[in-house]
Design an enzyme around this catalytic site. Structure first.
Site, short mmCIF file in Angstrom:
data_model
loop_
_atom_site.label_atom_id
_atom_site.label_comp_id
_atom_site.label_asym_id
_atom_site.label_seq_id
_atom_site.Cartn_x
_atom_site.Cartn_y
_atom_site.Cartn_z
N MET A 199 22.23 -10.56 -24.20
CA MET A 199 21.22 -9.52 -23.99
C MET A 199 20.95 -8.80 -25.31
O MET A 199 20.91 -9.43 -26.34
CB MET A 199 21.67 -8.55 -22.90
CG MET A 199 21.79 -9.22 -21.54
SD MET A 199 20.18 -9.67 -20.86
CE MET A 199 19.70 -8.14 -20.07
N CYS A 200 20.82 -7.52 -25.29
CA CYS A 200 20.44 -6.66 -26.42
C CYS A 200 18.92 -6.62 -26.53
O CYS A 200 18.23 -7.60 -26.24
CB CYS A 200 20.98 -7.09 -27.77
SG CYS A 200 22.77 -7.06 -27.88
#
Lengths: 503, 350
Positions: B1-2
């Site tokens: 993610m991020c």
């Protein structure tokens, strides 16, 4: 004969109800184990090497072969092997020879390294659907490249790239000479490497004219005996390898007994018929690193700087410093041969006790070359006891650009690792020069087997890389993060620069 | 993610940090409250000739004394101060952010140091590897990195990010999965002029680190992002590759594609892969790299992480999500999805 005979090692039995007296076992056993007595085949187990030719060729599965259990008084220190070596040397006063790899029960570091795989946060890559790049260039690389912008706005390369070998898989076949193995065996290996886009070594046996069609996939060897070496030989190879040492017998040279020097072998090696071909331990023009530099450059000069030159050394305790010296010698690749490497013949005491595992050697060589900032400029080839694609993957993760296989390629052709290569009687037609035995090996069929093996390993390597989320072999090379040590002590983990499992 | 977001105003006009805070918060699904951060170029016009060293201190006793001794030994501190922070209900000050405006004296340092930038790198390596409780995490001129363990809004409020102005902004919303969340591990990561935000995991990290460390860099942040900054510093600044070619070293074309190129291009790209194979980055990633002239975004070679680019007037945006960009600029001139490995570059018009 005060000592008498030692017990037989292998017990051969015939199931007479199944045997149909076809006598194939008699024909096939070059060690003379079988004879016919009336309506029975009678084995002489004492002559058996467990080469398994008879078992493989019996059409009725009538032959049983088993390793005889120890029938000496058991003793943890004075093992059967220790006692029999003493009996044999007490009788002969000679060095005990043996073939194939190290036979002592050292822990195998490869088996105590486990690979990593992706889960959830970082997708695995499916090699059936995504590109997977195993192409590897072996040879000198520039530290950096210089470019120039041209009039059309594109970049032009302004750095000359040294000649490299282009491999489509990082698996090559190491040097096994014509003499040590048969011409049919060499032909099979040559056809195999040509078909899969990799390379093989000629060994120190010259290059037989039948192998000329495959010369663009062959690395010619210059060892201390310089057998078969002339300008024609050097020019035919895709690369040249200087052999200093061999993993199975560091610190000693080679010896091909005169019985194996048949006419064609003598011509190819450029030595008299039936003469012993003895490669001394040292090259008589190399007594220092400076001398090695001269030989490297002389070979390059002789071939107009068109071919990479490798230097092969056995894995010994200061291998990293030696390799760093070689890396600075103008050599394009350093080959590190570990102590699990095979051989046609080695003194048993060397084979089993001298040298070190290739896993440690590669890790330490990679480390020192990086510390000196030159790892990127020279290729590292690992050899000596590479048994499967997992070993290949781990060797690359520890820092090798590619591997050489030897015994594994022979096994793919039928070898049963009986360890009697030095006798020249190989019933599989591999480690022999006897025409009737050599003809048993069909080079076309054996080539397919060897190519299949390399292809199979290559597919597995791609799968292992994909599981680790890596689609280019460059990103596996030296990637210790993808390895963890399992049941390895802290000292070895430190040398390998690999974290413990769970860390 | 991020989640990543970046914007450059190509005319050099300043933007405050209010909009990027909202844009980053728009992507809170991509974070887990373990890290967020902002980079702003043009932050320190009064000290633009000095390296702005941002340091996290565990304490202001031994570690600060040790760092200042090193800085004073190898150069001159023009000004220093604690970076103003405003405690939030959840985000407590676990480390003390400090900033120095510093000029090194390269002539004092031996060992192949060729200029101020090399000297600053050496000083950062020295502090980060030898001083307990101190971490230099930002070192560019006229650049500031503001990051902590927390959600984007909390980190923004903690530093009052809207009080800063600049012509380039980067933002990062972190969801750490391979190392724990900590202040130093939050993005952006910075080295000199180069700031990096990154979404993904670099599976070639082990290879990249061994490669870059053989050139004297030291990886200390426990995150795969810093290696990107070092690689770009090596390839761009030291080896003088233009930035688009440096990206082609990190995310090169596949061999199949190289084999189909015309002869001179094929030679160039073959040489690039041969020389920089160990710099090749593998694994899923979308990265935005900023320097004082530009922002540049690129993804891994098979685009395992999302990246979208957009333009509105002088402003160019690169982000994980179009929605984040539209939080900053609801109506855009153009929006596009760059192809895998292709760099998108927005440069100042100077």
């Amino acid at each position: 004969m005060s000592i008498g005979s030692v017990p037989v090692k292998f017990k051969v039995t015939i199931d007479n109800d199944r045997c149909m007296l076809c006598e194939r076992c008699i024909e096939n056993c070059s060690y003379g184990v079988f004879r016919r007595e009336g309506q029975k085949i009678v084995p002489d187990s004492r002559k058996c090497t467990a080469c398994h030719r008879c078992v493989a060729m019996c059409p009725r599965d009538a032959i049983d072969l088993e390793e005889k259990p120890n029938d000496y008084r058991s003793h943890p220190l004075w093992t059967r092997e220790a006692r029999e070596a003493i009996y044999n040397q007490a009788k002969s006063g000679k060095i005990i020879l043996s073939g194939m790899g190290n036979a002592l029960d050292y822990p195998i570091i490869f088996d105590r390294l486990v690979l990593d795989a992706c889960q959830v946060t970082n997708p695995s890559i499916d090699p059936l659907r995504e590109p997977m790049e195993l192409r590897t260039y072996i040879g000198k690389k520039p530290e950096r490249i210089n470019i120039k912008k041209n009039n059309s706005g594109d970049y032009d390369l302004n750095t000359e790239i040294a000649p490299n070998l282009k491999l489509e898989t990082p698996v090559m076949i190491g040097h096994m000479s014509y003499g040590a193995i048969s011409l049919n065996a060499q032909k099979a290996l040559a056809k195999a490497v040509s078909s899969v886009g990799t390379f093989m070594g000629t060994g120190e046996g010259g290059l037989h004219k039948d192998l000329y069609p495959y010369q663009s996939n062959m690395i010619v060897q210059v060892a201390s005996g310089r057998f078969g070496v002339d300008i024609n030989y050097l020019e035919r190879g895709a690369a040249i390898e200087i052999k200093i040492g061999q993993g199975a017998k560091p610190g000693i040279g080679g010896h091909l007994p005169g019985e194996k020097v048949a006419e064609d072998v003598s011509k190819t090696r450029m030595i008299p018929l039936h003469s012993d071909a003895i490669s001394p331990a040292p090259h008589h023009d190399i007594y220092s690193i400076e001398d090695l530099v001269q030989l490297v450059r002389s070979l390059k000069e002789a071939t107009e700087w068109k071919k990479p030159v490798f230097v092969k050394i056995a894995a010994v305790h200061n291998v990293a410093a030696i390799a760093a010296g070689i890396a600075r010698s103008s050599a394009d690749a350093v080959v590190i041969d570990g102590f699990k490497g095979g051989t046609g013949a080695a003194p048993r005491v060397f084979r089993d006790h001298v040298g070190m595992p290739v896993e440690v050697a590669i890790a330490t060589v990679d480390k020192i070359l990086r510390e000196q900032g030159i790892r990127n400029e020279v290729s590292v080839i690992a050899s000596g006891g590479i048994r499967d694609s997992a070993d290949v993957t781990k060797a690359v993760a520890l820092g090798a650009d590619a591997v050489y296989i030897g015994t594994a390629a022979l096994i793919a052709m039928g070898c049963r690792v009986c360890g009697s290569c030095y006798r020249g009687l190989c019933p599989w037609g591999i480690a022999t020069q006897r025409p009737e035995l050599v003809s048993r090996l069909n080079p076309d069929e054996a080539a397919v087997n060897v190519a299949n093996l390399i292809n199979g390993w290559t597919l597995e390597l791609a799968e292992l890389m994909g599981a680790a989320g890596i689609n280019s072999i460059e990103s596996l090379r030296g990637n210790r993060d993808r390895l963890r040590g399992y049941m390895l002590d802290e000292g070895i983990l430190d040398v390998l620069d690999v974290k413990m499992i769970g860390a | 993610m991020c989640g990543i977001i970046s914007v450059i105003d190509r005319s050099g006009s300043s933007m405050d940090g209010g909009a990027i805070k909202k844009a980053l918060a728009q992507m809170n699904e991509r974070g887990n409250g373990e890290g967020a951060g902002y980079a702003v170029y043009g932050a320190y016009p009064d000290y633009k000739e000095y390296y702005a060293l941002h340091v996290f201190y565990d304490n202001l006793a031994e570690s600060k004394t040790a760092v200042e001794a090193i800085l004073e030994k190898w150069g001159h501190i023009e000004h220093s101060e604690e970076i103003p922070t405003y405690e939030q209900s959840r985000l407590k000050k676990t480390q003390i952010p400090w900033r120095y405006f510093f000029r090194p004296d390269a002539s004092l340092i031996s060992g192949g140091i060729s200029g101020e930038k090399d000297a600053v790198i050496r000083i950062i390596n020295t502090v980060n590897t030898s001083v307990n409780g101190a971490l230099i995490f930002s070192s560019g001129k006229d650049v500031g990195i503001f990051k902590a363990s927390g959600w984007p809004e909390e980190v923004a409020d903690f530093y009052r990010i809207e009080d800063y102005e600049g012509y380039i902004w980067l933002g990062h919303n972190r969801y750490p999965t391979n190392t724990g969340g900590w202040w130093g591990g939050a993005h952006p990561f910075n080295l000199l002029d180069c700031s990096v935000v990154h979404n993904g995991e670099i599976t070639s990290y082990g290879t990249n680190v061994r490669y870059i460390e053989s050139f004297g860099y030291k990886c200390t942040m426990l995150t795969d992002t810093e290696v990107v900054a070092y690689l770009l510093d090596l390839l761009g600044r030291k080896h003088e590759l233009p930035v688009d070619l440096a990206v082609k070293a990190l995310a090169p074309p596949f061999w199949d594609e190289i084999d189909r190129m015309d002869i001179s291009k094929k030679e160039l790209y073959t040489a690039l892969r041969m020389a920089y194979g160990s710099a090749l980055m593998n694994g899923p990633f979308a990265i935005v790299v900023a320097n004082s002239d530009s922002i540049m975004g690129f993804t891994d070679r098979i685009k395992l992480r999302p990246m979208v680019a957009a333009e509105y007037g002088d402003r160019m945006y690169i982000s994980s999500e179009e929605a984040a960009i539209r939080t900053m600029e609801p109506v855009l001139d153009s929006v596009w999805m760059p192809t895998a490995g292709e760099p998108v570059i927005g440069r100042l018009r100077r």
